[in-house]
Enzyme design. Structure first.
Site, short mmCIF file in Angstrom:
data_model
loop_
_atom_site.label_atom_id
_atom_site.label_comp_id
_atom_site.label_asym_id
_atom_site.label_seq_id
_atom_site.Cartn_x
_atom_site.Cartn_y
_atom_site.Cartn_z
N HIS A 1 0.87 -1.18 0.00
CA HIS A 1 0.00 0.00 0.00
C HIS A 1 0.90 1.23 0.00
O HIS A 1 1.84 1.32 0.80
CB HIS A 1 -0.91 0.01 1.22
CG HIS A 1 -2.04 0.99 1.13
ND1 HIS A 1 -1.84 2.35 1.21
CD2 HIS A 1 -3.37 0.83 0.94
CE1 HIS A 1 -3.01 2.97 1.09
NE2 HIS A 1 -3.95 2.06 0.91
N GLU B 1 -7.16 5.49 1.08
CA GLU B 1 -7.18 6.04 -0.26
C GLU B 1 -8.25 7.12 -0.41
O GLU B 1 -8.20 7.95 -1.32
CB GLU B 1 -7.47 4.91 -1.26
CG GLU B 1 -6.42 4.72 -2.31
CD GLU B 1 -6.60 3.42 -3.04
OE1 GLU B 1 -7.20 3.42 -4.13
OE2 GLU B 1 -6.11 2.40 -2.52
N ARG C 1 -7.07 10.71 -0.79
CA ARG C 1 -6.75 11.12 -2.16
C ARG C 1 -8.02 11.23 -3.01
O ARG C 1 -8.16 12.15 -3.81
CB ARG C 1 -5.78 10.11 -2.80
CG ARG C 1 -4.35 10.24 -2.27
CD ARG C 1 -3.48 9.12 -2.80
NE ARG C 1 -3.66 7.89 -2.06
CZ ARG C 1 -3.49 6.66 -2.55
NH1 ARG C 1 -3.18 6.52 -3.83
NH2 ARG C 1 -3.64 5.60 -1.80
N ARG D 1 -2.44 0.79 -6.69
CA ARG D 1 -1.51 0.81 -5.56
C ARG D 1 -0.10 0.38 -5.94
O ARG D 1 0.88 0.92 -5.40
CB ARG D 1 -2.05 -0.10 -4.44
CG ARG D 1 -3.31 0.47 -3.81
CD ARG D 1 -3.96 -0.48 -2.84
NE ARG D 1 -5.05 0.18 -2.13
CZ ARG D 1 -5.84 -0.43 -1.24
NH1 ARG D 1 -5.64 -1.71 -0.95
NH2 ARG D 1 -6.81 0.23 -0.64
N HIS E 1 0.76 -4.94 2.36
CA HIS E 1 -0.62 -4.68 2.76
C HIS E 1 -1.55 -5.86 2.53
O HIS E 1 -2.28 -6.25 3.44
CB HIS E 1 -1.14 -3.46 1.99
CG HIS E 1 -2.53 -3.06 2.33
ND1 HIS E 1 -2.94 -2.86 3.63
CD2 HIS E 1 -3.63 -2.85 1.55
CE1 HIS E 1 -4.22 -2.51 3.64
NE2 HIS E 1 -4.67 -2.51 2.39
N HIS E 2 -1.53 -6.44 1.33
CA HIS E 2 -2.50 -7.48 1.01
C HIS E 2 -1.82 -8.59 0.24
O HIS E 2 -1.02 -8.33 -0.66
CB HIS E 2 -3.63 -6.89 0.16
CG HIS E 2 -4.83 -7.78 0.03
ND1 HIS E 2 -5.93 -7.67 0.85
CD2 HIS E 2 -5.11 -8.80 -0.82
CE1 HIS E 2 -6.83 -8.57 0.50
NE2 HIS E 2 -6.35 -9.28 -0.51
N ARG F 1 -4.72 -5.57 -6.02
CA ARG F 1 -6.09 -5.38 -5.53
C ARG F 1 -6.47 -3.92 -5.55
O ARG F 1 -5.71 -3.07 -5.08
CB ARG F 1 -6.24 -5.93 -4.11
CG ARG F 1 -7.66 -5.74 -3.55
CD ARG F 1 -7.78 -6.31 -2.15
NE ARG F 1 -6.96 -5.61 -1.18
CZ ARG F 1 -7.29 -4.45 -0.60
NH1 ARG F 1 -8.41 -3.82 -0.94
NH2 ARG F 1 -6.48 -3.90 0.29
#
Length: 590
Positions: free
Chosen positions: A369, A382, A385, A406, A524-525, A564
């Site tokens: 991220h 997010e 932004r 990302r 992050h993911h 993602r």
């Protein structure tokens, strides 16, 4: 039970109906005496000392913890202040942005108060048992599955190895992507399922499993309705824009509050209401096989081990972003990266499916991220932004399309001086998004009454920053960014203000004070994981379903491909969590 000394005793308190086993220690009861208790925070045990006089708390303090410095400070201060003000451990509120830490402190306080009363409740004890469906993991996917299955008549046990529910879901700040919803229609947002599908495939570099993506898209509007129904009672009426999305489709609580802190308590309450039992501090060590069929799980807890026989097993353990060895094994380039993940996200489930010849899919796909506070593990949503903020470097200049995916923005940040950057926004952005108040409270922001003052505090050339903002504002007015191609849908925002009035405005950065938060990428993911089909059946390496075994959420692979999109994780866990329950119910004949 063991005999305890008059001076000190080690006991365990089953806190709440969920039997949260919380260790406590106490000394001989007397007026104005201090007692200690421990609870489970995001990163481990939290110890609190409470001084009690005539049954009333007259002082309290956190003695030790392993929570993230800075991020946990508001929770520690907020909960302790409440206790000192009320003199009671009852009706304590969690602090926004630090829910798990708050809960751990509250558990510890209640444990210490129990000790002051001389209570010696033994730890929760478990023995071999049976149920219809056993669910591993009490994050978003696991609890949604539990609610759905129990609501339709199944006996359900949800096992969570941590001391609190929520997993990574509790830290989710964005929302849930859905298309063609009544909420979008009310706000005049034009969107459709095909655009949602194409955005997700493009964001995932077109290696996503199209069948899984189609399943997510087709069920997205329905899951928003289900979550907002009386079954759960969520608020997903605010709709915004996230990176990689053509249209505004991320559904979140009104005012832009963090989705995780809103949703997790509602899911936990709904589990209880529907009769799905949640057992905390219960770690699954294996899935039982009966002639190739999933038939239950083996469990370890502080009191020993036991077995649960079940007609179906749902794995909802989340990803492996908190297991650095596993991350580096599949992505060596991520060595040394921080993580936004809670400490329980370690990929335990992958070993359990080996005996079934279970398959893993796209396991090497790991996302960073781009906007995480360095050294804190705290993600800046997010939505900041999406509501108008820009990214600037130490030279005071924009360096990319803030609404890009990302992976693109993470690479762009790492290319800047110092390998970090700043997210820059004004009071207008803050007013439009409640989540920002938590960042301010946590001390993440630097503030200046003017752009020049903020630039000075950041040691950024003021003239360059001022010119950058002025140029960006011109792009907003023109609704076109020829420099970086930012999505023009991010040049307007709609929200309800503190008075409940609908506000529709452009996103020019003109309203002081001005703010900046230093950010850098972090793990992050994990997009890869257990291979499933659209029914969430776990597949073998030959592509055949394993009878009685299902998986949902971040533990699976294929939905997100190589990257993602923000807002697709909550959609993923809720949609496939519900499908897993329905598939398991059909399998067992309920």
């Amino acid at each position: 039970m063991k005999k305890f000394s008059k001076v000190a005793c080690g006991v365990f308190l089953a806190v709440s109906a969920l039997a949260i086993a919380t260790s406590i220690s106490c000394s001989k009861k007397s007026a104005g005496q201090a007692f200690t208790g421990t609870g489970d925070g995001r990163n481990g045990k939290i110890e609190v000392s409470v001084t009690v006089n005539n049954g009333k708390i007259i002082d309290a303090a956190v003695v030790s913890h392993s929570e993230t410095p800075g991020l946990s400070d508001p929770a520690i201060k907020g909960v302790i202040e409440q206790v000192k003000k009320t003199g009671s451990a009852d009706n304590l509120d969690v602090v926004s942005g630090a829910t798990l830490t708050s809960k751990g402190i509250i558990q510890a306080i209640k444990a210490a108060v129990a000790a002051s009363k001389g209570e010696t409740v033994s730890a929760a004890s478990y023995t071999d048992t049976e149920c219809d469906i056993v669910i591993v993991g009490a994050g978003g996917a696991g609890m949604v599955a539990g609610i759905e299955a129990a609501n339709k008549g199944a006996k359900v046990i949800i096992l969570e190895k941590m001391g609190v529910v929520g997993g990574n879901t509790i830290s989710s700040t964005g929302g849930l992507n859905a298309s063609y919803t009544p909420e979008q229609e009310k706000l005049g947002i034009k969107d459709d399922k095909e655009t949602f599908f194409n955005d997700t495939m493009k964001g995932g570099k077109n290696i996503n499993d199209p069948a899984l993506v189609r399943t997510m898209v087709e069920n997205s509007a329905a899951i928003v309705a289900w979550l907002q129904s009386d079954i759960v009672g969520a608020d997903l009426s605010d709709v915004g824009l996230f990176g990689g999305a053509t249209n505004k489709r991320i559904h979140r609580p009104q005012g832009g509050s963090a989705i995780g802190a809103h949703l997790v308590p509602l899911l936990e309450a709904a589990c209880k209401k529907q009769g799905a039992e949640i057992r905390l501090n219960n770690k699954v060590t294996d899935v039982i096989s009966d002639n190739g069929k999933a038939a239950g799980v083996k469990v370890s807890y502080e009191g020993g081990e036991y077995t649960i026989k079940a007609k179906a097993v749902i794995i909802a353990t989340g990803g492996f972003g908190a297991n650095p060895d596993m991350v580096v094994k599949f992505q060596p380039g991520l060595a040394g990266f921080g993580t936004t993940n809670h400490k329980g996200a370690t990929g335990d489930a992958f070993a359990w499916i080996e005996k079934f010849n279970g398959d893993l899919f796209q396991i090497e796909q790991i996302q960073t991220h781009p906007t995480v506070v360095p050294g804190k593990g705290a993600m800046i949503t997010e939505a900041v932004r999406g509501n108008g903020a820009i990214l600037i470097n130490r030279e005071g200049k924009r360096f990319g399309n803030e609404m890009a995916t990302r992976d693109v923005m993470s690479a762009a940040v790492l290319a800047q001086t110092g390998k970090t950057a700043y997210i820059f926004f004004d009071q207008g952005v803050r007013d439009s998004l409640k989540a920002i108040n938590g960042y301010v409270k946590n001390g993440f922001t630097t503030e200046g009454a003017t752009i020049e003052e903020l630039a000075g505090k950041l040691s950024i050339p003021a003239d360059a920053l001022k010119a950058t903002v002025e140029q960006y504002n011109k792009y907003v007015v023109a609704k076109k960014d020829p420099e970086f191609g930012r999505n023009p849908n991010s040049f307007t925002r709609s929200y309800k203000n503190a008075e409940g009035k609908q506000v529709n405005e452009d996103t020019q950065l003109v309203k002081g004070p001005f703010y900046a938060i230093e950010i850098a990428p972090a793990v992050h993911h994990t997009m890869g994981g257990i291979k499933i089909n659209p029914k969430t059946e776990v597949l073998t390496k030959e592509g055949t379903p394993i009878p009685g075994l299902y998986a949902a959420g971040e533990v699976t692979g294929g939905v997100h491909g190589a990257n993602r999109l923000g807002g697709n994780a909550v959609a993923d866990i809720c949609i496939f969590g519900k499908i897993a329950a329905d598939s398991a119910l059909a399998y067992i004949g309920k």
